[in-house]
Structure formats: C-alpha cells, structure tokens
Design a protein around this motif. Structure first.
Motif, PDB file in Angstrom:
ATOM      1  N   PHE A  58       0.832  -1.198   0.000  1.00  0.00           N
ATOM      2  CA  PHE A  58       0.000   0.000   0.000  1.00  0.00           C
ATOM      3  C   PHE A  58       0.872   1.255   0.000  1.00  0.00           C
ATOM      4  CE2 PHE A  58      -1.267   3.393   2.871  1.00  0.00           C
ATOM      5  CZ  PHE A  58      -2.266   3.986   2.111  1.00  0.00           C
ATOM      6  N   GLN A  59       1.882   1.295   0.862  1.00  0.00           N
ATOM      7  CA  GLN A  59       2.737   2.474   0.968  1.00  0.00           C
ATOM      8  C   GLN A  59       3.422   2.785  -0.357  1.00  0.00           C
ATOM      9  OE1 GLN A  59       4.932   1.066   4.383  1.00  0.00           O
ATOM     10  NE2 GLN A  59       3.936   2.555   5.721  1.00  0.00           N
ATOM     11  N   LYS A  60       3.882   1.759  -1.054  1.00  0.00           N
ATOM     12  CA  LYS A  60       4.535   1.945  -2.350  1.00  0.00           C
ATOM     13  C   LYS A  60       3.542   2.522  -3.360  1.00  0.00           C
ATOM     14  CE  LYS A  60       7.608   1.192  -5.679  1.00  0.00           C
ATOM     15  NZ  LYS A  60       7.741   2.425  -6.426  1.00  0.00           N
ATOM     16  N   SER A  61       2.346   1.954  -3.423  1.00  0.00           N
ATOM     17  CA  SER A  61       1.324   2.458  -4.338  1.00  0.00           C
ATOM     18  C   SER A  61       0.970   3.897  -4.008  1.00  0.00           C
ATOM     19  CB  SER A  61       0.052   1.606  -4.258  1.00  0.00           C
ATOM     20  OG  SER A  61       0.282   0.324  -4.741  1.00  0.00           O
ATOM     21  N   PHE A  62       0.839   4.189  -2.712  1.00  0.00           N
ATOM     22  CA  PHE A  62       0.487   5.537  -2.288  1.00  0.00           C
ATOM     23  C   PHE A  62       1.563   6.536  -2.702  1.00  0.00           C
ATOM     24  CE2 PHE A  62       0.795   8.981   0.824  1.00  0.00           C
ATOM     25  CZ  PHE A  62      -0.440   9.584   0.605  1.00  0.00           C
ATOM     26  N   ASN A  73       0.419   9.292  -5.243  1.00  0.00           N
ATOM     27  CA  ASN A  73       0.303  10.578  -4.565  1.00  0.00           C
ATOM     28  C   ASN A  73       1.212  11.608  -5.215  1.00  0.00           C
ATOM     29  OD1 ASN A  73      -0.683  12.227  -2.279  1.00  0.00           O
ATOM     30  ND2 ASN A  73       1.479  12.225  -1.741  1.00  0.00           N
ATOM     31  N   SER A  74       2.428  11.208  -5.554  1.00  0.00           N
ATOM     32  CA  SER A  74       3.372  12.166  -6.140  1.00  0.00           C
ATOM     33  C   SER A  74       2.922  12.617  -7.517  1.00  0.00           C
ATOM     34  CB  SER A  74       4.779  11.574  -6.200  1.00  0.00           C
ATOM     35  OG  SER A  74       4.810  10.459  -7.073  1.00  0.00           O
ATOM     36  N   ALA A  75       2.120  11.813  -8.187  1.00  0.00           N
ATOM     37  CA  ALA A  75       1.606  12.201  -9.494  1.00  0.00           C
ATOM     38  C   ALA A  75       0.451  13.197  -9.376  1.00  0.00           C
ATOM     39  CB  ALA A  75       1.138  10.971 -10.263  1.00  0.00           C
ATOM     40  N   LYS A  76      -0.253  13.193  -8.254  1.00  0.00           N
ATOM     41  CA  LYS A  76      -1.441  14.039  -8.095  1.00  0.00           C
ATOM     42  C   LYS A  76      -1.185  15.300  -7.267  1.00  0.00           C
ATOM     43  CE  LYS A  76      -6.350  13.746  -7.027  1.00  0.00           C
ATOM     44  NZ  LYS A  76      -7.463  12.867  -6.754  1.00  0.00           N
ATOM     45  N   TYR A  77      -0.308  15.218  -6.282  1.00  0.00           N
ATOM     46  CA  TYR A  77      -0.069  16.345  -5.371  1.00  0.00           C
ATOM     47  C   TYR A  77       1.409  16.729  -5.381  1.00  0.00           C
ATOM     48  CZ  TYR A  77      -4.661  15.015  -3.646  1.00  0.00           C
ATOM     49  OH  TYR A  77      -5.988  14.713  -3.553  1.00  0.00           O
ATOM     50  N   HIS A  78       1.675  17.981  -5.012  1.00  0.00           N
ATOM     51  CA  HIS A  78       3.054  18.454  -4.957  1.00  0.00           C
ATOM     52  C   HIS A  78       3.816  17.870  -3.780  1.00  0.00           C
ATOM     53  CE1 HIS A  78       1.292  21.630  -7.533  1.00  0.00           C
ATOM     54  NE2 HIS A  78       2.434  21.452  -8.171  1.00  0.00           N
ATOM     55  N   ASN A  79       3.116  17.661  -2.660  1.00  0.00           N
ATOM     56  CA  ASN A  79       3.775  17.104  -1.481  1.00  0.00           C
ATOM     57  C   ASN A  79       2.750  16.425  -0.580  1.00  0.00           C
ATOM     58  OD1 ASN A  79       2.601  19.141   0.312  1.00  0.00           O
ATOM     59  ND2 ASN A  79       4.066  20.565  -0.595  1.00  0.00           N
ATOM     60  N   SER A  90      -9.827   7.858  -4.238  1.00  0.00           N
ATOM     61  CA  SER A  90      -9.584   8.911  -5.224  1.00  0.00           C
ATOM     62  C   SER A  90      -8.270   8.705  -5.972  1.00  0.00           C
ATOM     63  CB  SER A  90      -9.607  10.290  -4.566  1.00  0.00           C
ATOM     64  OG  SER A  90      -8.417  10.538  -3.855  1.00  0.00           O
ATOM     65  N   LEU A  91      -7.344   7.970  -5.366  1.00  0.00           N
ATOM     66  CA  LEU A  91      -6.065   7.666  -6.006  1.00  0.00           C
ATOM     67  C   LEU A  91      -6.078   6.294  -6.696  1.00  0.00           C
ATOM     68  CD1 LEU A  91      -3.625   8.924  -3.210  1.00  0.00           C
ATOM     69  CD2 LEU A  91      -4.044  10.002  -5.426  1.00  0.00           C
ATOM     70  N   ASP A  92      -7.241   5.641  -6.685  1.00  0.00           N
ATOM     71  CA  ASP A  92      -7.391   4.288  -7.260  1.00  0.00           C
ATOM     72  C   ASP A  92      -6.456   3.283  -6.599  1.00  0.00           C
ATOM     73  OD1 ASP A  92      -9.406   5.012  -9.099  1.00  0.00           O
ATOM     74  OD2 ASP A  92      -7.890   5.746 -10.504  1.00  0.00           O
ATOM     75  N   ILE A  93      -6.343   3.391  -5.274  1.00  0.00           N
ATOM     76  CA  ILE A  93      -5.524   2.455  -4.505  1.00  0.00           C
ATOM     77  C   ILE A  93      -6.454   1.582  -3.679  1.00  0.00           C
ATOM     78  CG2 ILE A  93      -3.786   2.203  -2.693  1.00  0.00           C
ATOM     79  CD1 ILE A  93      -2.698   4.938  -3.532  1.00  0.00           C
ATOM     80  N   PRO A  94      -6.465   0.281  -3.941  1.00  0.00           N
ATOM     81  CA  PRO A  94      -7.303  -0.597  -3.128  1.00  0.00           C
ATOM     82  C   PRO A  94      -6.755  -0.685  -1.697  1.00  0.00           C
ATOM     83  CG  PRO A  94      -6.019  -1.884  -4.703  1.00  0.00           C
ATOM     84  CD  PRO A  94      -5.729  -0.429  -4.955  1.00  0.00           C
ATOM     85  N   ILE A  95      -7.635  -0.550  -0.733  1.00  0.00           N
ATOM     86  CA  ILE A  95      -7.235  -0.632   0.668  1.00  0.00           C
ATOM     87  C   ILE A  95      -8.411  -1.181   1.450  1.00  0.00           C
ATOM     88  CG2 ILE A  95      -7.909   1.736   1.220  1.00  0.00           C
ATOM     89  CD1 ILE A  95      -5.389   1.858   3.039  1.00  0.00           C
ATOM     90  N   ASP A  96      -8.119  -1.949   2.474  1.00  0.00           N
ATOM     91  CA  ASP A  96      -9.193  -2.504   3.284  1.00  0.00           C
ATOM     92  C   ASP A  96      -9.058  -2.067   4.740  1.00  0.00           C
ATOM     93  OD1 ASP A  96      -7.327  -4.252   4.580  1.00  0.00           O
ATOM     94  OD2 ASP A  96      -7.549  -5.690   2.973  1.00  0.00           O
ATOM     95  N   LYS A  97     -10.039  -2.429   5.532  1.00  0.00           N
ATOM     96  CA  LYS A  97     -10.082  -2.014   6.936  1.00  0.00           C
ATOM     97  C   LYS A  97      -8.824  -2.386   7.703  1.00  0.00           C
ATOM     98  CE  LYS A  97     -14.870  -2.358   8.406  1.00  0.00           C
ATOM     99  NZ  LYS A  97     -15.721  -3.174   9.245  1.00  0.00           N
TER     100      LYS A  97
END
Length: 101
Positions: A35-39, A43-49, A76-83
C-alpha cells in the motif's frame, strides 16, 4: 469501500485491535508495504507534497485523518485498501510512527 468509524475510534482511544497470529500479522505488514509503495507513486503524481495531499484528504478540517477520510483518499487515487490496512496505519500513527500536519 467506506466503512463506519467504530474501529478507528477504538484505536484512537488506545484499545489495540487484535492482530491475530504472527503469520497474519506478517501478511498484513506485507500488504501495508505494498500500500505504501502504491500511495507514494500515485500521490506524487497528483499532489506536490504529502502536506497538500493531507489537507485535501482532511475533509472535516480537524487536523487528523479518520478511517473514512483515508478510505476516500485512497479511492480517489485508485488504490485498493481494506479495513485491516487502514487500522494498521492508524495504529502506527497513534504509536507516534505516523505523520501529522
């Protein structure tokens, strides 16, 4: 998937969720790393920081991210995540291993 905040509230109050066996914990840790790698990548593609991403995700503007806000941000980032992964993230943040802005 968005879910009720009951698990998040339990974590924030300091009552640790049960992690089960060490094998289950290892699997959860591997999912968290994935998850952290995907994020980081998305994230870096969508936000500056990270602070910009945090502010955008903090929909109620209380200075912290709850379970639902995290779930919405990841969707919103199309990252699958569960509880389970969200709860592990919140658990780490409560332990002082997380970031706050």
């Amino acid at each position: 998937e968005v879910f009720e905040n009951t698990q998040h509230e339990r974590v924030i109050k300091g009552s640790r969720p049960q992690t089960g066996s060490s094998e289950a914990s290892s699997v959860l840790e591997a999912r968290l790393v994935q998850f952290q790698k995907s994020f980081q990548d998305k994230n870096s593609a969508k936000y500056h920081n990270l602070q910009e991403a945090f502010r955008h995700s903090d929909t109620n503007k209380n200075g912290s991210l709850g379970a639902e806000e995290i779930a919405h941000a990841m969707k919103s980032l199309d990252i699958p995540i569960d509880k389970a992964v969200i709860n592990r993230l919140l658990e780490r943040a409560v332990d002082g291993e997380g970031l706050s802005f």
